[in-house]
Motif scaffolding. Sequence first.
Motif, PDB file in Angstrom:
ATOM      1  N   SER A   1     -30.736  16.859  44.336  1.00 28.20           N
ATOM      2  CA  SER A   1     -29.415  16.279  44.081  1.00 28.20           C
ATOM      3  C   SER A   1     -28.691  17.006  42.956  1.00 28.20           C
ATOM      4  O   SER A   1     -27.471  17.095  42.938  1.00 28.20           O
ATOM      5  CB  SER A   1     -29.551  14.802  43.712  1.00 28.20           C
ATOM      6  N   GLY A   2     -29.473  17.485  41.968  1.00 31.88           N
ATOM      7  CA  GLY A   2     -28.865  18.114  40.797  1.00 31.88           C
ATOM      8  C   GLY A   2     -28.398  17.115  39.769  1.00 31.88           C
ATOM      9  O   GLY A   2     -27.630  17.464  38.859  1.00 31.88           O
ATOM     10  N   LEU A   3     -28.870  15.869  39.871  1.00 31.82           N
ATOM     11  CA  LEU A   3     -28.519  14.844  38.889  1.00 31.82           C
ATOM     12  C   LEU A   3     -29.773  14.383  38.149  1.00 31.82           C
ATOM     13  O   LEU A   3     -30.776  14.030  38.773  1.00 31.82           O
ATOM     14  CB  LEU A   3     -27.886  13.633  39.577  1.00 31.82           C
ATOM     15  N   LEU A   4     -29.721  14.377  36.833  1.00 33.18           N
ATOM     16  CA  LEU A   4     -30.751  13.767  36.006  1.00 33.18           C
ATOM     17  C   LEU A   4     -30.153  12.497  35.425  1.00 33.18           C
ATOM     18  O   LEU A   4     -29.105  12.539  34.768  1.00 33.18           O
ATOM     19  CB  LEU A   4     -31.196  14.717  34.893  1.00 33.18           C
TER      20      LEU A   4
ATOM     21  N   VAL B   1     -25.933  17.063  34.562  1.00 35.05           N
ATOM     22  CA  VAL B   1     -25.662  17.641  35.882  1.00 35.05           C
ATOM     23  C   VAL B   1     -26.262  19.041  35.879  1.00 35.05           C
ATOM     24  O   VAL B   1     -25.843  19.913  35.111  1.00 35.05           O
ATOM     25  CB  VAL B   1     -24.152  17.694  36.176  1.00 35.05           C
ATOM     26  N   MET B   2     -27.259  19.268  36.716  1.00 39.87           N
ATOM     27  CA  MET B   2     -28.025  20.514  36.717  1.00 39.87           C
ATOM     28  C   MET B   2     -27.187  21.672  37.254  1.00 39.87           C
ATOM     29  O   MET B   2     -26.492  21.526  38.263  1.00 39.87           O
ATOM     30  CB  MET B   2     -29.300  20.344  37.539  1.00 39.87           C
ATOM     31  N   ARG B   3     -27.264  22.794  36.571  1.00 40.86           N
ATOM     32  CA  ARG B   3     -26.491  23.976  36.952  1.00 40.86           C
ATOM     33  C   ARG B   3     -26.864  24.441  38.364  1.00 40.86           C
ATOM     34  O   ARG B   3     -28.033  24.541  38.715  1.00 40.86           O
ATOM     35  CB  ARG B   3     -26.781  25.106  35.957  1.00 40.86           C
ATOM     36  N   GLY B   4     -25.825  24.710  39.168  1.00 38.06           N
ATOM     37  CA  GLY B   4     -26.029  25.277  40.498  1.00 38.06           C
ATOM     38  C   GLY B   4     -26.431  24.285  41.565  1.00 38.06           C
ATOM     39  O   GLY B   4     -26.662  24.675  42.713  1.00 38.06           O
TER      40      GLY B   4
ATOM     41  N   ALA C   1     -20.069  19.323  43.582  1.00 41.60           N
ATOM     42  CA  ALA C   1     -19.233  18.203  44.010  1.00 41.60           C
ATOM     43  C   ALA C   1     -18.416  17.598  42.866  1.00 41.60           C
ATOM     44  O   ALA C   1     -17.697  16.616  43.083  1.00 41.60           O
ATOM     45  CB  ALA C   1     -20.116  17.123  44.635  1.00 41.60           C
ATOM     46  N   GLY C   2     -18.532  18.147  41.661  1.00 39.34           N
ATOM     47  CA  GLY C   2     -17.693  17.706  40.558  1.00 39.34           C
ATOM     48  C   GLY C   2     -18.220  16.528  39.760  1.00 39.34           C
ATOM     49  O   GLY C   2     -17.450  15.849  39.088  1.00 39.34           O
ATOM     50  N   TRP C   3     -19.515  16.265  39.813  1.00 37.96           N
ATOM     51  CA  TRP C   3     -20.094  15.196  38.998  1.00 37.96           C
ATOM     52  C   TRP C   3     -20.074  15.580  37.521  1.00 37.96           C
ATOM     53  O   TRP C   3     -20.070  16.756  37.161  1.00 37.96           O
ATOM     54  CB  TRP C   3     -21.525  14.917  39.437  1.00 37.96           C
ATOM     55  N   HIS C   4     -20.083  14.534  36.664  1.00 38.32           N
ATOM     56  CA  HIS C   4     -20.019  14.762  35.218  1.00 38.32           C
ATOM     57  C   HIS C   4     -21.045  13.896  34.493  1.00 38.32           C
ATOM     58  O   HIS C   4     -21.418  12.815  34.977  1.00 38.32           O
ATOM     59  CB  HIS C   4     -18.623  14.433  34.674  1.00 38.32           C
ATOM     60  N   ASP C   5     -21.487  14.379  33.336  1.00 31.88           N
ATOM     61  CA  ASP C   5     -22.322  13.561  32.469  1.00 31.88           C
ATOM     62  C   ASP C   5     -21.592  12.260  32.146  1.00 31.88           C
ATOM     63  O   ASP C   5     -20.384  12.270  31.872  1.00 31.88           O
ATOM     64  CB  ASP C   5     -22.619  14.291  31.152  1.00 31.88           C
TER      65      ASP C   5
END
Length: 409
Positions: free
Chosen positions: A329-332, A345-348, A354-358
């Motif tokens: 997913s690229g989300l922690l 938000v994990m790089r790459g 998709a434009g997610w943000h901390d």
Amino acid sequence: MRALPFLLMIAPVPLAAVAALASASRPPAEVPVPIAARDAGTATLTPDTEARWVPFDLTPGNQIRFTMTLDGRPVTAILDTGVSYSVLGRGSPAVDATKLKPGGSATAIGGAVPIDWMPTQTLAVGGLVRTGGGVTVAQLPALATGSSTAVDLLVGRDLIGAQALDIDYENRRFRLLLSGRMPFVGSVAPLSVSPARRVYESELTLGNRRLRPVVVDTGDGSSITVSRGDWTAAGLSRLPTTTAISFGLAGSMISDLAVVPGLKLGQLVAREVETRIEPANGFSQSIGTAGRVGSGFLQNYRVLLDPGAGRMVLKPGPKAYQPPLRSTSGLLVGLVRDRLRVLHVMRGGPAAAAGWHDGDEICTINGQPIPADYPGSTLATWSVGAPGTRVTLGLCDGETRLLTLARFY
């Protein structure tokens, strides 16, 4: 990220070795207590210590959490061989403000933290009882364990370093033994307590590089962490990387993250190992080490830590040969009451694209609300689902986002 891949492996908990004393401008009554002047206490093992297993659970941050007693009071604790002096949280009911003495400051992830010193009467865990001595007192944020509630105490080298420590991760228990005991057979690696840093240290071989010293840190929920310079020297820069975040007493740190094809730890050869690469001048470099071996790696084995005998013994457990779970997913994220908060938000990754943000907050996953037992629920596996899987994430502001999972490192 084997144990709880859906959550950030909150780590590393700080080394907490005293790095500097407060300035000489303090009034005489507030002069920090130097290490040499502190009562070390006397630790003894009961005759039945081998039978005194201590049950534990693994926190969402991948650390060993258990209950022990401090001056007769039950306290929650983390077993932390990366801490040189045991740390009592300032918010713990076990803190006696009338006994606190200034202790200067300590090096931690994110910078330096102020510490105090508090004498104790007894500390007891399993078959070990220490009379006299004391503990360092500092802020212990809940984020350091990935839980919503902070623990009372980090149990460090000062309490357990003279003993052998047998950690049975598979059965969630540990015990303290006389140094020199060999309760099981496994691969052997060197282990000592550093005179300078006063923590457990070993060495490993990564790519073309022999890394030493590396801190053996049961309080670090990550797998393997190395300094940027050692990573470059190991010749592994061709491997794909992403990013991850770690939390310590003094703040957070962003590291690169890769899965290396193999490494050697003494006689042990491990394949496909998740490895964090700290930025230049990062924490490991600042304390004069090449990196850390954390609980994320150790939990795949039964582990004997015996610095007095100069050895660490690792016996493979049922998960030792499984490849690490990778985020798709690229989300922690971290659990905050009834929601998941994006911590990084994990790089790459798909989430970055998709434009997610901390700071984004998730309240539903595929229409299901976030349960109180989310870390142990099957719902939590969405973040490491098969590439191509489409996950519907409901944000807490009412927005709905569709995320397509993918392999990206």
